[in-house]
Enzyme design. Sequence first.
Site, mmCIF file in Angstrom:
data_model
loop_
_atom_site.group_PDB
_atom_site.id
_atom_site.type_symbol
_atom_site.label_atom_id
_atom_site.label_comp_id
_atom_site.label_asym_id
_atom_site.label_seq_id
_atom_site.Cartn_x
_atom_site.Cartn_y
_atom_site.Cartn_z
ATOM 1 C CB SER A 67 -0.899 0.010 1.232
ATOM 2 O OG SER A 67 -1.733 -1.104 1.199
ATOM 3 C CB SER A 84 1.103 -4.527 9.588
ATOM 4 O OG SER A 84 -0.133 -4.081 9.137
ATOM 5 C CD GLU A 117 -1.548 -10.100 2.608
ATOM 6 O OE1 GLU A 117 -0.906 -9.902 1.558
ATOM 7 O OE2 GLU A 117 -1.916 -9.187 3.366
HETATM 8 C C1 LIG Z 1 -4.804 -2.396 10.044
HETATM 9 C C2 LIG Z 1 -4.317 -2.399 8.631
HETATM 10 C C3 LIG Z 1 -3.146 -3.061 8.332
HETATM 11 C C4 LIG Z 1 -2.640 -3.042 7.040
HETATM 12 N N1 LIG Z 1 -1.423 -3.648 6.811
HETATM 13 C C5 LIG Z 1 -0.859 -3.502 5.582
HETATM 14 C C6 LIG Z 1 0.455 -3.986 5.350
HETATM 15 O O1 LIG Z 1 1.087 -4.561 6.230
HETATM 16 N N2 LIG Z 1 0.999 -3.792 4.136
HETATM 17 C C7 LIG Z 1 0.330 -3.159 3.132
HETATM 18 O O2 LIG Z 1 0.880 -3.035 2.054
HETATM 19 N N3 LIG Z 1 -0.910 -2.677 3.334
HETATM 20 C C8 LIG Z 1 -1.506 -2.831 4.538
HETATM 21 N N4 LIG Z 1 -2.781 -2.312 4.751
HETATM 22 C C9 LIG Z 1 -3.416 -1.547 3.697
HETATM 23 C C10 LIG Z 1 -4.593 -2.254 3.086
HETATM 24 O O3 LIG Z 1 -4.169 -3.297 2.252
HETATM 25 C C11 LIG Z 1 -5.380 -1.167 2.350
HETATM 26 O O4 LIG Z 1 -5.982 -0.385 3.363
HETATM 27 C C12 LIG Z 1 -6.417 -1.739 1.444
HETATM 28 O O5 LIG Z 1 -5.795 -2.344 0.352
HETATM 29 C C13 LIG Z 1 -7.439 -0.685 1.009
HETATM 30 O O6 LIG Z 1 -6.791 0.436 0.492
HETATM 31 P P1 LIG Z 1 -7.192 1.935 0.960
HETATM 32 O O7 LIG Z 1 -7.171 1.954 2.463
HETATM 33 O O8 LIG Z 1 -6.277 2.885 0.235
HETATM 34 O O9 LIG Z 1 -8.665 2.114 0.522
HETATM 35 P P2 LIG Z 1 -9.226 2.535 -0.918
HETATM 36 O O10 LIG Z 1 -8.524 1.801 -1.997
HETATM 37 O O11 LIG Z 1 -9.251 4.037 -0.977
HETATM 38 O O12 LIG Z 1 -10.699 1.987 -0.825
HETATM 39 C C14 LIG Z 1 -11.708 2.619 -0.023
HETATM 40 C C15 LIG Z 1 -13.000 1.812 -0.140
HETATM 41 O O13 LIG Z 1 -13.423 1.744 -1.517
HETATM 42 C C16 LIG Z 1 -13.559 0.376 -1.907
HETATM 43 N N5 LIG Z 1 -13.084 0.231 -3.291
HETATM 44 C C17 LIG Z 1 -11.927 0.718 -3.819
HETATM 45 N N6 LIG Z 1 -11.814 0.353 -5.109
HETATM 46 C C18 LIG Z 1 -12.916 -0.383 -5.400
HETATM 47 C C19 LIG Z 1 -13.365 -1.071 -6.572
HETATM 48 N N7 LIG Z 1 -12.662 -1.066 -7.701
HETATM 49 N N8 LIG Z 1 -14.546 -1.737 -6.508
HETATM 50 C C20 LIG Z 1 -15.283 -1.748 -5.372
HETATM 51 N N9 LIG Z 1 -14.906 -1.124 -4.228
HETATM 52 C C21 LIG Z 1 -13.754 -0.456 -4.246
HETATM 53 C C22 LIG Z 1 -12.664 -0.418 -0.948
HETATM 54 O O14 LIG Z 1 -13.082 -1.751 -0.786
HETATM 55 C C23 LIG Z 1 -12.841 0.366 0.334
HETATM 56 O O15 LIG Z 1 -13.989 -0.026 1.017
HETATM 57 C C24 LIG Z 1 -3.326 -2.353 6.029
HETATM 58 C C25 LIG Z 1 -4.532 -1.694 6.316
HETATM 59 C C26 LIG Z 1 -5.021 -1.692 7.589
HETATM 60 C C27 LIG Z 1 -6.301 -0.961 7.874
#
Ligand SMILES: Cc1cc2nc3c(=O)[nH]c(=O)nc-3n(C[C@H](O)[C@H](O)[C@H](O)COP(=O)(O)OP(=O)(O)OC[C@H]3O[C@@H](n4cnc5c(N)ncnc54)[C@H](O)[C@@H]3O)c2cc1C
Length: 390
Positions: free
Chosen positions: A131, A163, A245
């Site tokens: 991310s 994380s 994963e």
């Molecule tokens: C506690 C925690 C630990 C994490 N640990 C890691 C880690 O160790 N390494 C790492 O790389 N990442 C990590 N992440 C990141 C996580 O993988 C991302 O938060 C996740 O991929 C969603 O990305 P975003 O938060 O940018 O949300 P966004 O991409 O902005 O999405 C926001 C919302 O829109 C929805 N959405 C987005 N695009 C679409 C689509 N095309 N169709 C339908 N719905 C959609 C999503 O499902 C979500 O509900 C972690 C996140 C959290 C909260």
Amino acid sequence: MDLKFTAEEAAFRDEVRAFLRREITPAVWEAHRDLAEQGMWTAEFTKAFRRKLGAAGYIGMGWPKEYGGGGRSRVYQAIFWDEMEYHRAPGLDRAITYIPNALMALGSEAQKAEFLPRIIRGELSWFVGYSEPEAGSDLANVKVRAVEDGDHFVVTGQKAFSSDAHMADYGWVLTRSDSASSKHRGLSMFIIDMKSPGITITKYPTLAGWTHHAVHFDQVRVPRSMLVGEVHQGWKTVMGAIDFERAALSSPGLVSYQFDRLLAWCTKEREGGRLIDDPLVQDELVRLAIEAEGAKVMSYWLACLHAKGLRPQHETSLALLVKRETARRLDVSGLELLGPFAPLRHGSPWAPLEGEVEVEYRDHLYFQFAAGGFDITRNVVATRGLGLPR
Ligand SMILES: Cc1cc2nc3c(=O)[nH]c(=O)nc-3n(C[C@H](O)[C@H](O)[C@H](O)COP(=O)(O)OP(=O)(O)OC[C@H]3O[C@@H](n4cnc5c(N)ncnc54)[C@H](O)[C@@H]3O)c2cc1C
């Protein structure tokens, strides 16, 4: 798929359970519970505990013998993960679940020789860098750059939601190595030594009380030998790694623990009668029991597919979704069944079950996003599993 465990598998479960009960006594839990770090355990305790798991032979018991593993079926690995989650043990993270599986499937022979022996002894911690501030669900949008420079790549940019980065020895990091080609074509995956000059880690608080991290790379030199898979073919590598994963994160121990604890709460004698004698409560518990059992079946189904040498894809998303949605329903039902004092936090003398359900409710909010949001996970099942149009 056989829905019954063999006598050896059942004996193995008993052995792991006995190990965990010996190691994580209520006194240990109380003394080490620390909401300031990931997973409620301190980094120091997590690392020490992981070495104990290595010494006991649990980390690699489901790996092939050629990699120093126990050569037992993946079902044993799934039983171990299940029990670890059920006992809320520290160290059940990417360092012993999906990173070694991804390395075995996707890494070079030199990388396997370098990392697997240390992983199996429980010596290494990892962070996963997918991310970024502008690329969460849209992983192909990563902007952290990797520029070729002789035998090295020079990595610059920022990862978000990293994380456990604060305790990581290595990063498993997706980068953009070719900005000229199409989004999915110009990516490369690297293993990055976290002691490399140019890495800084920042931390920020979460709603659940523990700290989370972001990792900044400033011209970090990464040897070419640490490229995982082929250069510019990182999309293929990351998709394979994500399937491992999701399989690991679908382990059912958490929901079994939540359900058993709730059932025990409802069967407790109390003034005004036991909750379980109320038909509405019975109805709710039956519904939750079915869902928790469903999560368990899905997770062991994946283990059986892996045991057959298959590489399940949309099945991993399905299992992860069922587990996490069930955990959220158990969070909500838990708060309702615990009654008006349920939202009190750990530390309050009136907090039921020491505030555990309340903190889990806040903690599990991230299930809706981490490792792919619920919507994304459904999209994978719809397109890759059911063949529905995009
Ligand atoms: C506690 C925690 C630990 C994490 N640990 C890691 C880690 O160790 N390494 C790492 O790389 N990442 C990590 N992440 C990141 C996580 O993988 C991302 O938060 C996740 O991929 C969603 O990305 P975003 O938060 O940018 O949300 P966004 O991409 O902005 O999405 C926001 C919302 O829109 C929805 N959405 C987005 N695009 C679409 C689509 N095309 N169709 C339908 N719905 C959609 C999503 O499902 C979500 O509900 C972690 C996140 C959290 C909260």
